[in-house]
Design a protein around this motif. Structure first.
Motif, PDB file in Angstrom:
ATOM      1  N   ARG A   1       0.843  -1.214   0.000  1.00  0.00           N
ATOM      2  CA  ARG A   1       0.000   0.000   0.000  1.00  0.00           C
ATOM      3  C   ARG A   1       0.869   1.251   0.000  1.00  0.00           C
ATOM      4  O   ARG A   1       0.634   2.191  -0.753  1.00  0.00           O
ATOM      5  N   ASN A   2       1.897   1.227   0.857  1.00  0.00           N
ATOM      6  CA  ASN A   2       2.777   2.403   0.924  1.00  0.00           C
ATOM      7  C   ASN A   2       3.499   2.621  -0.387  1.00  0.00           C
ATOM      8  O   ASN A   2       3.555   3.740  -0.896  1.00  0.00           O
ATOM      9  N   SER A   3       4.046   1.528  -0.940  1.00  0.00           N
ATOM     10  CA  SER A   3       4.842   1.699  -2.164  1.00  0.00           C
ATOM     11  C   SER A   3       3.962   2.137  -3.338  1.00  0.00           C
ATOM     12  O   SER A   3       4.432   2.797  -4.251  1.00  0.00           O
ATOM     13  N   MET A   4       2.667   1.781  -3.308  1.00  0.00           N
ATOM     14  CA  MET A   4       1.779   2.177  -4.412  1.00  0.00           C
ATOM     15  C   MET A   4       0.998   3.445  -4.069  1.00  0.00           C
ATOM     16  O   MET A   4       0.088   3.827  -4.794  1.00  0.00           O
ATOM     17  N   SER A   5       1.319   4.065  -2.938  1.00  0.00           N
ATOM     18  CA  SER A   5       0.624   5.288  -2.473  1.00  0.00           C
ATOM     19  C   SER A   5      -0.886   5.076  -2.384  1.00  0.00           C
ATOM     20  O   SER A   5      -1.669   5.906  -2.835  1.00  0.00           O
ATOM     21  N   ILE A   6      -1.294   3.939  -1.833  1.00  0.00           N
ATOM     22  CA  ILE A   6      -2.731   3.671  -1.670  1.00  0.00           C
ATOM     23  C   ILE A   6      -3.123   4.045  -0.243  1.00  0.00           C
ATOM     24  O   ILE A   6      -2.587   3.488   0.711  1.00  0.00           O
TER      25      ILE A   6
END
Ligand code: SF4
Length: 487
Positions: free
Chosen positions: A223-228
């Motif tokens: 989630r963090n790496s995909m900015s979700i």
């Protein structure tokens, strides 16, 4: 106070240009008048030393404003307020998670058939394994992730080694169909020479609905790496019974004794430069102690697998949870030795205690669901009966059919005239079916009367049934009994 600071003097003012020549000709000051305190007096004669607050109106201003303009001003205020409400409320994004891309492909197919396709913009997220279109050389990189990380520019760089990355903006909502699955995205990327992986991420930020595998929503690292950010958004999970396994997978990692050995090796090298690393030495020594405990633990578990047969070079032994915890404790591995572990276990204990103390109502049991259906059914039936009562006169149609278990079920339909204003409509409403208790005309009539309890028998103007003697018989049939009630 700053002497040049502006002050506000009341609301916009409407002045008659010349009341004698043309009463309708008016002039509106679009902005509030701004007076600087250095001015001794404003043009309207209001002293700047006694400023009005923005809510105060100069005397008689309302009276001077024509009614139509006051209405226009109110309308504009209203529109302004509505516009600001519209600007400040944001429509939540929908995240649709499924287990596989095959399932997402099906969902996108369904989405394509809905009326929302086209108005609602979509994107589909996937890993580089699925959406990287750059040629992958296994001899140079272990994974596509490694290749991509080396190709795309770092924060300080401006140019990418991957031409697809440089051209990623060519792939966007304007160049893709309104609904697209992963295959469509990748083939469009190949056609336009644009990176589907980064294009999908960019499109996701402005999309109304984002399709993705479960782990994009469950795993905090992804989630963090995909900015979700899921706060205030809508999350739909397909086949949610898989979620427990997915959560477990997301929180699981594998540690081997080789991992422990290589970590110990690196840390021991680091500890040889104690002076250069003095600010982190305490932490390094602490981790070395913890990893040595883990290494001892691994060594002591060898006894359980040493005599087991190998399968693909591996032997498996499963430890009971209590025994496993005991072995960790014996090797000083536990929450007393690790602050992080301590915090995690406390959080888990707290969550378990909360769940036990708080009963969460889900309303998903079959009994409750059936109760809901029955309540809704009664409500619908009552509405129809109300319409029938309003119509006053009506006809009834009855017929029976045996069900799969050979029980005769009597269906009944009411035919009546529904009047709503100028609209007149003949309606036929199916009210349900019920098992027949007996087959004689008296029993059938009793059954029918029970079902029509709230409808007055005398208002029945027509009976419809098949030609069976018990129904149609003129002497002892239902028809004859009905006529006794309503000749
Ligand atoms: S930018 Fe896109 S195409 Fe290029 S290596 Fe990364 S994922 Fe692959």
């Amino acid at each position: 106070m700053n002497p040049q600071a502006p002050r506000l003097y009341g609301l916009p003012k409407v002045h008659k240009e010349d009341s004698s020549s043309d009463f309708n000709l008016v002039k509106i000051h679009k902005k509030r008048r701004v007076i600087y305190s250095s001015e001794s007096e404003n043009s309207s004669g209001v002293s700047p030393t006694e400023p009005l607050t923005p809510d105060e109106k100069p005397p008689n201003e309302e009276a001077e404003t024509p009614k139509s303009l006051r209405a226009l001003r109110d309308l504009l205020d209203n529109l302004q307020m509505r516009a600001s409400m519209f600007i400040h409320c944001s429509v939540p994004k929908i995240y649709y998670g499924a287990r596989t891309h095959k399932q997402l492909q099906q969902v996108v197919k369904e989405f394509r058939r809905t009326a929302y396709c086209g108005d609602a913009r979509m994107s589909i997220l996937s890993s580089r394994d699925y959406s990287c279109i750059r040629e992958f050389d296994k001899s140079l990189y272990k994974t596509k992730n490694d290749m991509c990380k080396e190709c795309v520019p770092k924060k300080t760089e401006t140019h990418s080694k991957c031409l697809y990355f440089n051209n990623k903006t060519a792939l966007c909502h304007d160049t893709l169909p309104a609904a697209f699955d992963l295959e469509d995205l990748v083939s469009a990327g190949q056609h336009l020479k644009a990176c589907p992986y980064y294009a999908a991420r960019t499109m996701a930020s402005s999309a109304d609905i984002v399709f993705c595998p479960y782990n994009y929503l469950i795993d905090p690292f992804i989630r963090n790496s995909m900015s979700i950010d899921l706060r205030d958004e809508i999350v739909i999970l397909d086949e949610a019974h898989n979620i427990e396994d997915i959560c477990r997978d997301a929180a699981t990692f594998t540690v081997t004794r080789d991992h422990v050995h290589s970590a110990l090796q690196e840390l021991e090298q680091l500890s040889q430069y104690a002076y250069a690393n003095q600010d982190i030495m305490a932490d390094v020594l602490c981790i070395i102690r913890a990893l040595t405990n883990w290494d001892d633990w691994f060594k002591n578990q060898t006894q359980f697998v040493i005599d087991l047969p190998l399968r693909n070079g591996e032997a498996t032994h499963t430890l009971e949870v209590e025994f496993f915890a005991e072995t960790l404790k014996n090797h000083n591995i536990g929450r007393e030795q690790s602050q992080v572990l301590k915090e995690h276990t406390l959080r888990i204990e707290h969550a378990i205690a909360c769940t036990k103390s708080k009963r969460v109502d889900s309303y998903l049991s079959k009994d409750i669901q059936n109760e809901f259906i029955s309540i809704l059914g009664k409500e619908v039936k009552n509405n129809i009966l109300d319409e029938i009562k309003k119509a006053i006169y009506f006809g009834i149609l009855f017929d029976s059919t045996p069900d799969i278990s050979h029980v005769d079920q009597m269906s009944y339909v009411i035919r009546y005239v529904h009047i709503e204003g100028d609209d007149v409509e003949v309606k036929e409403s199916f009210l349900g079916f019920f098992p027949i208790a007996g087959k004689t005309a008296v029993e059938l009539t009793e059954n029918i009367l029970t079902q029509l309890e709230v409808i007055t028998w005398t208002h029945i103007y027509g009976l419809g049934y098949d030609n069976a003697a018990t129904m149609a018989g003129v002497h002892g049939g239902v028809q004859a009994i009905a006529k006794e009630h309503n000749p």
